[in-house]
Design an enzyme around this catalytic site. Structure first.
Site, short mmCIF file in Angstrom:
data_model
loop_
_atom_site.label_atom_id
_atom_site.label_comp_id
_atom_site.label_asym_id
_atom_site.label_seq_id
_atom_site.Cartn_x
_atom_site.Cartn_y
_atom_site.Cartn_z
N LYS A 25 8.29 73.77 8.81
CA LYS A 25 8.72 72.56 7.32
C LYS A 25 10.04 73.15 6.52
O LYS A 25 9.22 74.31 6.04
CB LYS A 25 7.39 72.29 6.55
CG LYS A 25 7.34 71.59 6.42
CD LYS A 25 6.05 70.48 5.38
CE LYS A 25 5.81 69.25 4.30
NZ LYS A 25 4.42 69.39 4.48
N GLU A 58 -0.09 67.53 12.30
CA GLU A 58 -0.16 68.74 11.57
C GLU A 58 -0.99 69.31 11.52
O GLU A 58 -2.30 69.13 11.70
CB GLU A 58 0.98 68.02 10.04
CG GLU A 58 0.66 69.13 9.29
CD GLU A 58 0.70 68.36 7.74
OE1 GLU A 58 1.18 69.06 7.18
OE2 GLU A 58 0.40 67.29 7.68
N CYS A 99 4.57 66.08 7.96
CA CYS A 99 4.25 65.31 6.61
C CYS A 99 5.09 64.43 5.95
O CYS A 99 5.94 63.33 6.12
CB CYS A 99 3.50 66.44 5.75
SG CYS A 99 2.95 66.18 4.32
#
Length: 526
Positions: free
Chosen positions: A338, A278, A388
């Site tokens: 995301k 990430e 994440c």
């Protein structure tokens, strides 16, 4: 020390044991038996409140259940202190108070469940065990859903190893929560009955035999449609840059190190697919050195290799936490934005701007990506990224399995857990990824900044990994899989609604009559 303080300490210790069961602090491994024992201890202590002669036991059930939950949740995510104090510059007392306040707020759900169980549960011991399971499951579901959800450290994650792991592809982590709560409550109820001289060891013996039988069976393949020939194995290189968080956004420091190291690895890699963590490139495309991103696109725009690269993006929609995919034969890079953003990190909830103003952390209000974004297709594999803590929400990953023909063959998590130092957060996050691999019976590959960069097979077993807090490249051959598990089949269509309905129905049958009676139940169970 009086009896009240001793009882409070007992509840808090049971809660601390629940936290340790997710990832034992000295080894990082989950301890499924400790999760059952700590929850059984909670029920045993709650039953003691009901049997006492003190008035309004439901109030004490609320307070002491709150102590259990607060201790448990503080133990689960104490490492938030590191991000706020070490990297955010918040004074240590305020950072500690913020962690305690979050744990106490989330613990209210479990406090209510304990209060209702003590005050208005049914009289028969088995019905009480069933009612506790339903109440506890609803509390876990609420924590995972309300205010965008923060289900980190749910009790089911302790069971990625052990006899209940085989149930993950059938009922998912929350189904395991319900079954574990039922087993723990049954043991506690019968032990409490025996303590009073009225019960039998038959039920706890039955629970032990059930767990032993499930453990003997182990995790088996239950995917429907898996007879379809799997795609050929894929060689993947997972990059772990180990850029310290306090240097990550410093020009000439962590930024230069990241651009140099990841650029070199992307240039020289020989694997079929190369994956960075990430925000491995910690700059917007417009801030990167001239030609940096076009060079990556050119490098993978021909030949037999592809790359997935994490970086922030900014355009007319605002900022996004993104991975870009580069391969031959595409006009524009593949893009995944995301979807499930981190509160206070990627967006600021209303009325909490004052809190984030106390932190010296680069924060922003990021835009959300859509749910069930297309997979990155490469060499016959469909690779579904999540970023994440998105892998914490299995029901959202499940949305990718609505159409078996488009369902992912490999799950991919890219993360940066450097915010939380060398803490148990690394081990807890690994357990979360293992549970997703179990639920969907798909391999999960993880590319992280500081750890754990790993390959997890479709049975939730870590087959290869890099040492944490080291810089390196993990090269592995991963076999993607087809087929749909029972959990994927129902969660992709209905989300967690079936579990909500089942738990609420049990509560309506077992608890609602006591609530309507308006008088808390007293006296021993039958």
């Amino acid at each position: 020390m009086n009896a009240t303080l001793l009882r409070l300490l007992a509840f808090a210790l049971a809660g601390a044991a629940q936290a340790a069961s997710i990832a034992w602090p000295w080894s990082g491994h989950p301890l499924w038996w400790l999760q059952l024992l700590s929850l059984a201890g909670l029920v045993w202590l709650l039953e003691g409140l009901r049997l006492d002669a003190a008035p309004k036991p439901w109030r004490r059930g609320f307070g002491l259940g709150w102590a259990f939950a607060t201790a448990w949740l503080c133990g689960n995510f104490w490492w938030l202190f590191i991000s706020m104090h070490t990297y955010g510059g918040m004074a240590a007392p305020l950072a500690a108070l913020a962690v305690l306040a979050l744990a106490a707020a989330l613990g209210l759900y479990y406090a209510v469940a304990c209060s209702v169980f003590v005050g208005w549960g049914p009289r028969h011991w088995l019905c009480r065990a069933v009612s506790f399971s339903a109440l506890w499951t609803v509390a876990e579901l609420i924590r995972g859903y309300w205010f965008t959800g923060f289900p980190w450290g749910a009790g089911g994650y302790a069971h990625v190893e052990g006899p209940l792991a085989m149930l993950a592809p059938l009922v998912g982590v929350y189904g395991i929560v319900a079954i574990a709560a039922l087993a723990a409550a049954m043991m506690a109820q019968c032990l409490r009955l025996d303590y009073r001289g009225k019960g039998s060891w038959l039920a706890p013996a039955g629970v032990v035999l059930m767990l032993g039988g499930l453990g003997t069976l182990g995790v088996t393949d239950v995917t429907a449609g898996a007879a379809k020939a799997p795609p050929p194995p894929l060689q993947i290189a997972l990059l772990q840059g180990n850029i310290p968080q306090d240097e990550k956004f410093i020009p000439g420091g962590g930024i230069a190190t990241a651009l140099d190291w990841y650029g070199m690895q992307l240039r020289d890699a020989s694997a079929s697919l190369v994956v960075t963590p990430e925000t491995a490139l910690p700059l917007l495309p417009s801030q990167l050195p001239p030609g940096y991103l076009p060079a990556i696109a050119s490098r993978y725009g021909s030949g037999s290799q592809a790359a997935i690269v994490g970086l922030p993006m900014g355009d007319g929609r605002g900022y996004t936490n993104t991975v870009l995919g580069f391969k031959v034969g595409q006009a524009e890079p593949y893009r995944y934005d995301k979807h499930h953003l981190v509160p206070f990190g990627e967006f600021v909830p209303g009325m909490f701007r004052w809190f984030t103003d106390m932190l010296s952390i680069p924060l922003g209000d990021f835009a959300r990506g859509g749910l069930a974004q297309p997979s990155f297709e490469w060499l016959g594999q469909r690779i579904a990224p999540n970023i994440c803590y998105e892998d914490l929400f299995g029901e959202e990953i499940g949305a990718n399995f609505r159409d078996e023909a488009l369902a992912p063959t490999i799950l991919l998590n890219v993360s940066n857990i450097a915010w939380f130092g060398d803490s148990v957060a690394i081990d807890e996050h690994l357990a979360i990824s293992r549970m997703r691999a179990l639920e969907f019976q798909r391999p999960m590959v993880r590319a992280t900044n500081t750890g754990t960069t790993a390959v997890i097979d479709h049975h939730g077993v870590v087959t290869q990994s890099l040492p944490r807090l080291t810089r390196g490249v993990l090269v592995a051959t991963v076999e993607g899989r087809n087929g749909i598990t029972p959990y994927a089949a129902w969660v992709s269509r209905f989300g967690l609604v079936p579990l909500w309905l089942a738990a609420m129905l049990v509560i309506a049958i077992t608890v609602l009559p006591g609530v309507l009676r308006r008088r808390p139940l007293r006296g021993p169970s039958r």
